[in-house]
Design an enzyme around this catalytic site. Sequence first.
Site, short mmCIF file in Angstrom:
data_model
loop_
_atom_site.label_atom_id
_atom_site.label_comp_id
_atom_site.label_asym_id
_atom_site.label_seq_id
_atom_site.Cartn_x
_atom_site.Cartn_y
_atom_site.Cartn_z
N GLY A 35 85.81 -2.96 51.66
CA GLY A 35 86.55 -4.22 51.67
C GLY A 35 86.63 -4.78 50.26
O GLY A 35 85.77 -4.48 49.42
N GLY A 78 84.67 -1.02 54.90
CA GLY A 78 85.94 -1.47 55.47
C GLY A 78 86.90 -0.32 55.77
O GLY A 78 87.72 -0.40 56.69
N GLU A 101 76.62 -0.51 53.19
CA GLU A 101 76.51 -1.98 53.11
C GLU A 101 75.12 -2.49 52.76
O GLU A 101 74.98 -3.55 52.14
CB GLU A 101 76.94 -2.62 54.44
CG GLU A 101 78.43 -2.55 54.72
CD GLU A 101 78.87 -1.25 55.35
OE1 GLU A 101 78.03 -0.34 55.47
OE2 GLU A 101 80.03 -1.14 55.73
N ASP A 108 78.95 -2.65 59.14
CA ASP A 108 79.74 -3.51 60.03
C ASP A 108 81.07 -2.81 60.31
O ASP A 108 81.10 -1.58 60.35
CB ASP A 108 79.90 -4.92 59.41
CG ASP A 108 80.77 -4.94 58.17
OD1 ASP A 108 80.86 -3.90 57.48
OD2 ASP A 108 81.37 -5.98 57.88
#
Length: 638
Positions: A64, A113, A136, A144
Amino acid sequence: MADIHIRKTGHAGRITLQRPKALNALTYQMCLDIDAALKAWAKDDEVLLIVIDAEGDKAFCAGGDIAEMYETGTRGDYAYGRKFWFDEYRMNNRLHEYPKPVVSFLQGFTMGGGVGVGCHGSHRIVGETSQIAMPECGIGLVPDVGGTYILANAPGRLGEYLGTTASRMNAGDAILVGFADGFIPQAEWPALIEALETTGDVTVLEQAYQDAPKASLPAIQSAIDTHFGGESLGDILNSLEHDGGDFAHDALKKLSRNAPLSMACTVEMIHRLRGPSLTLRKALDMEYRFTYRAMEHGDFIEGIRAQIIDKDRNPSWQHELHKVPAVAVSKMLIPLGRNAVTFEEDNTMKIGFIGLGNMGGPMAANLAKAGHSVAGFDMADVSIEGVRNVSDAAAAAIGADVVITMLPNGAILRSVADEVIPAMKPGAVLLDCSTVDVESARAVAEQAGAAGLSSLDAPVSGGVGGATAGTLTFMVGGDDKGYQTALPLFEVMGQKAVHCGPSGNGQAAKICNNMILGITMIGTCEAFALADKLGLDRQAMFDVVSTSSGYSWTMNAYCPAPGVGPQSPADNGYQPGFAAELMLKDLRLSQQAAEAADADTPMGQAATALYEQFVEGEDGLGKDFSAMLPRFEKRGRG
Ligand code: NAD
C-alpha cells in the site's frame, strides 16, 4: 499516465496497475477505483470475468502507498488511515466474493496491499519472477488485507512462520501456502490475457498451467511446525533459542527485526482465526481491530519512519522481543463495536433535484427518506422535508451522482440543462423525469453525452398520488449504464421502470400512453353522457362496461362519474388529479411528434382539439381531465 487503467476489453473487465516506478504501490484512490469498477461490472452482462495485471517487470504490487497515512498519522490524525484500510478491506472482500471469475497475474513482488488485490480472486497466476510476502510486521503492522485468512488456512504452522518472519515465497511456495493457484510461464501471459478477453472463458487457463519451480518451504516445514507451534510469540522464541541450528538462527534473525507487538498479535490472530468456520470477512474484521489502533497504540508510525521515511532501519519498538505483555495483545484485538469494518453496501447517492413542484416535491422527499443525500432547487421558494435547499441549479449539480429534473416543459429543461451540465462531475447521470417533447429530450441527451455524462429521459405516470406514495411508473430512454445507476432511485420513487431504448424513447412511450389516455377518457365520458340520455343508470353502465369489452383504466380505475366506481377526482368536484391542461400539454406533444414522424393520428388530433377547446375556450382550466363528463352532459349534438 493514470495510476490505474480500468476498462472493458472484449468480455473482460480489465484492471491494470500502472505505477511501475513505485512498484505499483496501491493508493487509496486506486482502491476506490477498483471497488467502483467491480461493483459496476458485477451487474454488467457484457463482462464475463475480471483480469487484473500490472505494468513493469519488478512487481505486481509491492504494497500500500503509506506516505499519506504516515503524514496524517504523525499529526495525530488517524481518520485517513482508518478510512483507507476500511475501504481497502471492503474491496479485498468484494474480490473474494465476486460473482464472476477474477484472474490475476502476479509477476515480481506481490506484497501487503498487493496480496489484497492479487490473491483473493478465483484464478491467481504466478510466474518465474513471482515473490510473495506479508512483510507488515516489519513496519509495526500485522498481515492484513485478508492475509491472515490465507495464513490461517496454510498447512501446519507455515502461517505463523510467514506472518511473523515476513519470509518471501517463490511461485511454488505461494501455491503450496495458498496465495496462488497455478504457475504459467510469464512469456505466455499476454496471449492468455487476450484469450480471456476474447472468450470470457477461464478454462483457457487450465490448459496452460505447468509445474511450478520447486518450493523451498517443504524442506523446512517440519522445523517450522516444531518451533512455531507454541501458544504465543514467547513460546516460539524460546523454542528457537534452545535449538541452535541454522534454521533457528535464520528465523531468529528475521524475528529480531520486526515489531514485537505486531508479531505477538499476528500469532494470536492466526490462532483465533484458524478453524473450519473461517471466512475472509472474519479475518478482515480481526485485522481491522489492529490496523484501526495501529497508529495510536501500535508501532506503525515508528515502523514507517525507520523503514521508509528515514530509512535508518533502526526502529525503536514499544516492547522488547521477549516482553510483550499479553494484555497489550488483547488490547489491540478487542472488538471495535460500531467502528468495526462492515461489508454491507452503502447504496446511498448524492442527488441534485431541480423542480420541487407538485410532482418533484414528493419525489425528492421520498429519496431523502430512503437515506439519499438530496440537494434541491426550485425557482419558487419551496422547502421539502429532508431536502437541503441550495441557491441555484448548478449548486445542486456539483458533486451529485445523479441530477434529477422535474420541470414544466422542454424549453425550461433545455435552459436548466445549460446550467447543470457544466457543473456535473464526469460519469454522473442527468435524469429528466418531466414530460417534454422528444426533440428536447434527445438534444439534452446529446449535450450531456458530449460532456461525458450519462443521461436518461424518464417521464412518469401515476400523478401526484403516485409521486407521494412512491408508486410511479417510469418510462426510460437512454444508455444502459445510466439506467443501471438510476435503477435504485426508480425503486424508491416508483413501483415499475421500463427501459424503452435509447434517448427520447421514454418520452415517446409517455406521449403514446397519454394519447391513449386522452382518447379513452373522452370515449368514456361520451359514453356516460349518451347512457344518461338513453336512460341507463350510471351504476349499471359501470357494472357492465367495467367487466365487458369496453373496460379501460379510465372506466375501471378513474371513473369520471361521481359516486360510481372507486374513489376518483369526480368524487371530489373534479379537483385535479391530473389537470386537463396537463393532458392538453401531453396531447400536443403527441401531435408534435406525430407530425415530425409523419404518423397518422386522427383520434389523437381530435382529442387534442377537444381538450384545447375545453381548457382554452371553456371552463376546463384547473379541473381534472375527467371533467369532460359534465362538459358533455350539458351539450347536445349541435
Ligand atoms: P409543477 O408546476 O407543480 O412543478 C414544476 C416546478 O418547476 C415548479 O415548482 C417551478 O417553480 C419549477 N421550475 C420552473 N422553472 C424552473 C427553473 N428554471 N429552475 C428551477 N425550477 C423551476 O408541475 P408538476 O405537476 O410537478 O409537473 C412536473 C412535470 O411532471 C411536468 O413536465 C408534467 O408534465 C409532468 N407530470 C405531471 C403529472 C401530474 O399529475 N402533475 C403527472 C405526470 C407527469
